[in-house]
Design a protein around this motif. Structure first.
Motif, mmCIF file in Angstrom:
data_model
loop_
_atom_site.group_PDB
_atom_site.id
_atom_site.type_symbol
_atom_site.label_atom_id
_atom_site.label_comp_id
_atom_site.label_asym_id
_atom_site.label_seq_id
_atom_site.Cartn_x
_atom_site.Cartn_y
_atom_site.Cartn_z
ATOM 1 N N ALA A 226 0.859 -1.207 -0.069
ATOM 2 C CA ALA A 226 -0.102 -0.023 0.228
ATOM 3 C C ALA A 226 0.839 1.317 -0.100
ATOM 4 C CB ALA A 226 -1.135 -0.091 1.137
ATOM 5 N N GLY A 227 2.005 1.350 0.735
ATOM 6 C CA GLY A 227 2.776 2.545 0.937
ATOM 7 C C GLY A 227 3.478 2.665 -0.464
ATOM 8 N N LEU A 228 3.978 1.550 -1.217
ATOM 9 C CA LEU A 228 4.511 1.790 -2.399
ATOM 10 C C LEU A 228 3.786 2.236 -3.557
ATOM 11 C CD1 LEU A 228 7.176 -1.343 -2.819
ATOM 12 C CD2 LEU A 228 7.615 1.109 -2.477
ATOM 13 N N LEU A 229 2.467 1.712 -3.640
ATOM 14 C CA LEU A 229 1.435 2.010 -4.397
ATOM 15 C C LEU A 229 1.067 3.565 -4.136
ATOM 16 C CD1 LEU A 229 -0.780 1.464 -6.362
ATOM 17 C CD2 LEU A 229 -2.262 0.925 -4.672
ATOM 18 N N ALA A 230 0.985 3.957 -3.066
ATOM 19 C CA ALA A 230 0.565 5.472 -2.779
ATOM 20 C C ALA A 230 1.592 6.285 -3.182
ATOM 21 C CB ALA A 230 0.352 5.571 -1.178
ATOM 22 N N VAL A 231 3.087 5.965 -3.033
ATOM 23 C CA VAL A 231 3.998 6.891 -3.468
ATOM 24 C C VAL A 231 4.063 6.847 -4.881
ATOM 25 C CG1 VAL A 231 6.617 6.910 -3.706
ATOM 26 C CG2 VAL A 231 5.405 6.403 -1.534
ATOM 27 N N GLY A 232 3.922 5.595 -5.490
ATOM 28 C CA GLY A 232 3.932 5.774 -6.999
ATOM 29 C C GLY A 232 2.555 6.634 -7.591
ATOM 30 N N VAL A 233 1.627 6.379 -7.042
ATOM 31 C CA VAL A 233 0.405 7.252 -7.531
ATOM 32 C C VAL A 233 0.764 8.697 -7.235
ATOM 33 C CG1 VAL A 233 -1.906 7.961 -7.243
ATOM 34 C CG2 VAL A 233 -1.242 5.568 -7.417
ATOM 35 N N ILE A 234 1.292 9.136 -6.234
ATOM 36 C CA ILE A 234 1.434 10.534 -5.747
ATOM 37 C C ILE A 234 2.541 11.017 -6.839
ATOM 38 C CG2 ILE A 234 2.439 12.188 -4.137
ATOM 39 C CD1 ILE A 234 1.047 10.113 -2.084
ATOM 40 N N VAL A 235 3.702 10.439 -7.010
ATOM 41 C CA VAL A 235 4.785 10.757 -8.059
ATOM 42 C C VAL A 235 4.367 10.866 -9.251
ATOM 43 C CG1 VAL A 235 7.014 10.022 -8.782
ATOM 44 C CG2 VAL A 235 6.584 9.866 -6.443
ATOM 45 N N GLY A 236 3.506 10.084 -9.705
ATOM 46 C CA GLY A 236 2.958 9.955 -10.998
ATOM 47 C C GLY A 236 1.946 11.153 -11.310
#
Length: 270
Positions: free
Chosen positions: A120-130
């Motif tokens: 969930a953390g990696l997914l959140a970071v990926g979405v925010i950076v995108g």
């Protein structure tokens, strides 16, 4: 805790949300959009909710809640991106309607992916950076115009925010536990900022403010991750202040880095 805890938590969330949004909106108009954006991404409005959870539940419940909140943070980034795309050409109602539709679809979809804290953390970071990369062209596209200040403006802004908080919390309680979990994580601060600023400074400038808040969401992800990792070992009394300290340090670092960044060289001087 019963109903007394519910009404106490509602009042605390109303006051905290109103305070942070009024402060952020005033900062946008007086200091600049970046300062307002960093204030808006502090977890002050979420703090009362986690405080009352800590009073009513064990540490493992708080850990699960923190992990479950991560997809909602990612969905908030998508909400900001959708609003920024719409607000430059559309009114506040259509812009917020479209952005909230994106948020609902995103939070329902992302919550099903799973993966625990790491996933969930990696997914959140990926979405925010995108979203940061996708919205780069809107970070400086909206000038904040000067407006005459009135004493009644603060009361009006606080009233708008508190009304939105009451609507979200009561709707969640009446709609059942599933809807409550979704509505409790609704981007009330961002919606409130848009409702206040869009008619006052225009959609383009408001889009700039919300877009500048995207890096602050990374600090929120770090805070939730730290909470999930520490709350069972150290207890809520230490884990919750640590999470708040992380967001303060992260947003303060963004402001400091912006101050230290060299000014761009004008084209005529090159």
């Amino acid at each position: 805790m019963g109903d007394a805890a519910f009404w106490a938590a509602l009042l605390a969330k109303m006051l905290a949300s109103a305070g942070i949004v009024v402060l952020a909106s005033l900062a946008v108009e007086r200091v600049g959009p970046l300062v307002g954006a960093m204030i808006a991404t502090l977890p002050i409005s979420a703090g009362p909710a986690y405080t009352f959870l800590a009073l009513d539940h064990e540490a493992d419940f708080l850990r699960e809640s923190a992990v479950a909140s991560l997809p909602a943070v990612a969905a908030t980034a998508l909400f900001i991106a959708a609003y920024a795309a719409l607000a430059r050409r559309r009114g506040v109602a259509l812009s917020l309607g479209g952005a909230l539709g994106v948020w609902i679809a995103a939070v329902l979809g992302l919550a099903r992916i799973g993966g625990g804290l790491v996933g969930a953390g990696l997914l959140a970071v990926g979405v925010i950076v995108g979203c940061i990369m996708a919205c780069r062209r809107w970070r400086t596209g909206g000038h904040v115009p000067a407006r005459r200040k009135r004493a009644s403006d603060i009361l009006v802004r606080a009233g708008i925010v508190m009304a939105l908080v009451v609507a979200v919390v009561l709707a969640g309680r009446l709609a059942g536990p599933g809807a409550t979990g979704i509505l409790a994580l609704a981007p009330v601060v961002m919606v409130s900022l848009a409702v206040i600023l869009h008619p006052r400074i225009g959609g383009a400038a408001t889009a700039t403010v919300l877009t500048l808040s995207l890096p602050g969401l990374l600090g929120f992800v770090a805070a939730l991750s730290a909470l999930a990792l520490t709350v069972e070992r150290f207890g809520p009394a230490l884990a919750l202040p640590l999470a708040l300290l992380i967001t303060l340090a992260w947003n303060g670092g963004i402001l400091l880095a912006n101050r230290l960044r060299p000014a761009p060289i004008p084209e005529t001087a090159r």
